[in-house]
Design a protein around this motif. Sequence first.
Motif, PDB file in Angstrom:
ATOM      1  N   TYR A  35      33.730  42.428  41.842  1.00  0.00           N
ATOM      2  CA  TYR A  35      33.384  42.335  40.426  1.00  0.00           C
ATOM      3  C   TYR A  35      32.693  40.989  40.259  1.00  0.00           C
ATOM      4  N   VAL A  36      31.387  41.030  40.005  1.00  0.00           N
ATOM      5  CA  VAL A  36      30.594  39.807  39.945  1.00  0.00           C
ATOM      6  C   VAL A  36      29.918  39.718  38.578  1.00  0.00           C
ATOM      7  N   VAL A  37      30.098  38.581  37.918  1.00  0.00           N
ATOM      8  CA  VAL A  37      29.460  38.309  36.631  1.00  0.00           C
ATOM      9  C   VAL A  37      28.379  37.259  36.876  1.00  0.00           C
ATOM     10  N   ALA A  38      27.164  37.506  36.364  1.00  0.00           N
ATOM     11  CA  ALA A  38      26.052  36.591  36.614  1.00  0.00           C
ATOM     12  C   ALA A  38      25.227  36.395  35.350  1.00  0.00           C
ATOM     13  N   ILE A  39      24.693  35.204  35.205  1.00  0.00           N
ATOM     14  CA  ILE A  39      23.769  34.885  34.120  1.00  0.00           C
ATOM     15  C   ILE A  39      22.393  35.435  34.494  1.00  0.00           C
ATOM     16  N   ASP A  40      21.711  36.030  33.529  1.00  0.00           N
ATOM     17  CA  ASP A  40      20.334  36.466  33.731  1.00  0.00           C
ATOM     18  C   ASP A  40      19.432  35.271  33.409  1.00  0.00           C
ATOM     19  N   PRO A  41      18.806  34.662  34.416  1.00  0.00           N
ATOM     20  CA  PRO A  41      17.999  33.473  34.166  1.00  0.00           C
ATOM     21  C   PRO A  41      16.726  33.758  33.370  1.00  0.00           C
ATOM     22  N   ALA A  42      16.350  35.033  33.242  1.00  0.00           N
ATOM     23  CA  ALA A  42      15.139  35.389  32.507  1.00  0.00           C
ATOM     24  C   ALA A  42      15.410  35.681  31.031  1.00  0.00           C
ATOM     25  N   SER A  43      16.682  35.584  30.621  1.00  0.00           N
ATOM     26  CA  SER A  43      17.045  35.928  29.247  1.00  0.00           C
ATOM     27  C   SER A  43      18.132  34.974  28.759  1.00  0.00           C
ATOM     28  N   THR A  44      17.966  34.428  27.572  1.00  0.00           N
ATOM     29  CA  THR A  44      18.962  33.482  27.056  1.00  0.00           C
ATOM     30  C   THR A  44      20.269  34.175  26.668  1.00  0.00           C
ATOM     31  N   ASP A  45      20.226  35.490  26.483  1.00  0.00           N
ATOM     32  CA  ASP A  45      21.423  36.224  26.082  1.00  0.00           C
ATOM     33  C   ASP A  45      21.898  37.219  27.133  1.00  0.00           C
ATOM     34  N   GLY A  46      21.195  37.349  28.258  1.00  0.00           N
ATOM     35  CA  GLY A  46      21.489  38.373  29.246  1.00  0.00           C
ATOM     36  C   GLY A  46      22.570  38.000  30.242  1.00  0.00           C
ATOM     37  N   ILE A  47      23.374  39.008  30.591  1.00  0.00           N
ATOM     38  CA  ILE A  47      24.439  38.877  31.589  1.00  0.00           C
ATOM     39  C   ILE A  47      24.394  40.133  32.456  1.00  0.00           C
ATOM     40  N   TRP A  48      24.513  39.957  33.758  1.00  0.00           N
ATOM     41  CA  TRP A  48      24.599  41.080  34.691  1.00  0.00           C
ATOM     42  C   TRP A  48      26.024  41.173  35.229  1.00  0.00           C
ATOM     43  N   VAL A  49      26.544  42.388  35.312  1.00  0.00           N
ATOM     44  CA  VAL A  49      27.847  42.634  35.930  1.00  0.00           C
ATOM     45  C   VAL A  49      27.622  43.640  37.052  1.00  0.00           C
ATOM     46  N   THR A  50      28.046  43.265  38.253  1.00  0.00           N
ATOM     47  CA  THR A  50      27.918  44.123  39.428  1.00  0.00           C
ATOM     48  C   THR A  50      29.316  44.440  39.931  1.00  0.00           C
ATOM     49  N   GLU A  51      29.625  45.717  40.049  1.00  0.00           N
ATOM     50  CA  GLU A  51      30.963  46.150  40.446  1.00  0.00           C
ATOM     51  C   GLU A  51      30.883  47.094  41.638  1.00  0.00           C
ATOM     52  N   VAL A  52      31.877  47.010  42.525  1.00  0.00           N
ATOM     53  CA  VAL A  52      32.034  47.977  43.606  1.00  0.00           C
ATOM     54  C   VAL A  52      33.478  48.445  43.577  1.00  0.00           C
ATOM     55  N   TRP A  53      33.650  49.758  43.560  1.00  0.00           N
ATOM     56  CA  TRP A  53      34.962  50.401  43.499  1.00  0.00           C
ATOM     57  C   TRP A  53      35.133  51.321  44.691  1.00  0.00           C
ATOM     58  N   ASP A  54      36.390  51.579  45.048  1.00  0.00           N
ATOM     59  CA  ASP A  54      36.611  52.512  46.156  1.00  0.00           C
ATOM     60  C   ASP A  54      36.123  53.915  45.797  1.00  0.00           C
ATOM     61  N   ASN A  55      36.179  54.269  44.503  1.00  0.00           N
ATOM     62  CA  ASN A  55      35.632  55.548  44.045  1.00  0.00           C
ATOM     63  C   ASN A  55      35.449  55.512  42.525  1.00  0.00           C
ATOM     64  N   LYS A  56      34.767  56.505  42.006  1.00  0.00           N
ATOM     65  CA  LYS A  56      34.447  56.563  40.570  1.00  0.00           C
ATOM     66  C   LYS A  56      35.705  56.706  39.721  1.00  0.00           C
ATOM     67  N   ASP A  57      36.713  57.433  40.232  1.00  0.00           N
ATOM     68  CA  ASP A  57      37.952  57.625  39.482  1.00  0.00           C
ATOM     69  C   ASP A  57      38.694  56.301  39.264  1.00  0.00           C
ATOM     70  N   SER A  58      38.660  55.412  40.257  1.00  0.00           N
ATOM     71  CA  SER A  58      39.317  54.105  40.103  1.00  0.00           C
ATOM     72  C   SER A  58      38.655  53.301  38.988  1.00  0.00           C
ATOM     73  N   HIS A  59      37.322  53.376  38.920  1.00  0.00           N
ATOM     74  CA  HIS A  59      36.629  52.677  37.838  1.00  0.00           C
ATOM     75  C   HIS A  59      37.054  53.244  36.487  1.00  0.00           C
ATOM     76  N   ALA A  60      37.069  54.561  36.361  1.00  0.00           N
ATOM     77  CA  ALA A  60      37.461  55.197  35.097  1.00  0.00           C
ATOM     78  C   ALA A  60      38.892  54.810  34.716  1.00  0.00           C
ATOM     79  N   ALA A  61      39.788  54.785  35.692  1.00  0.00           N
ATOM     80  CA  ALA A  61      41.185  54.420  35.426  1.00  0.00           C
ATOM     81  C   ALA A  61      41.304  52.971  34.972  1.00  0.00           C
ATOM     82  N   SER A  62      40.456  52.100  35.488  1.00  0.00           N
ATOM     83  CA  SER A  62      40.530  50.680  35.119  1.00  0.00           C
ATOM     84  C   SER A  62      40.260  50.484  33.631  1.00  0.00           C
ATOM     85  N   LEU A  63      39.457  51.342  33.060  1.00  0.00           N
ATOM     86  CA  LEU A  63      39.110  51.208  31.644  1.00  0.00           C
ATOM     87  C   LEU A  63      40.297  51.521  30.732  1.00  0.00           C
TER      88      LEU A  63
END
Length: 105
Positions: A35-63
Amino acid sequence: MYGLIGKLLAAPGKRVDLLEILMEGNARMPGCLSYVVAIDPASTDGIWVTEVWDNKDSHAASLQLPRVQQMIARARPIIAGFGERFETEPLGGVGLLPQTVAAED
């Protein structure tokens, strides 16, 4: 594996506040491999979030986790919108176990 790459747009002047909330989400979650949070250097308000999960169901359960629900409730008022969103199938990388590459049809 299941991957998500998404862009959030903070309300003007609220990017630091939103980053702080998103960084609190870095605690371990079942099935979350990265789970990586990053500033978008091309936008003063932009944020990128990159996630890797063992499967799609785990992501859904996390919510549904109480602490994730609380984080979403705190973040929602300062999210001005969303940009691009990509679903991926990670094959491996630093910190991830390599996956077998399936033959394409």
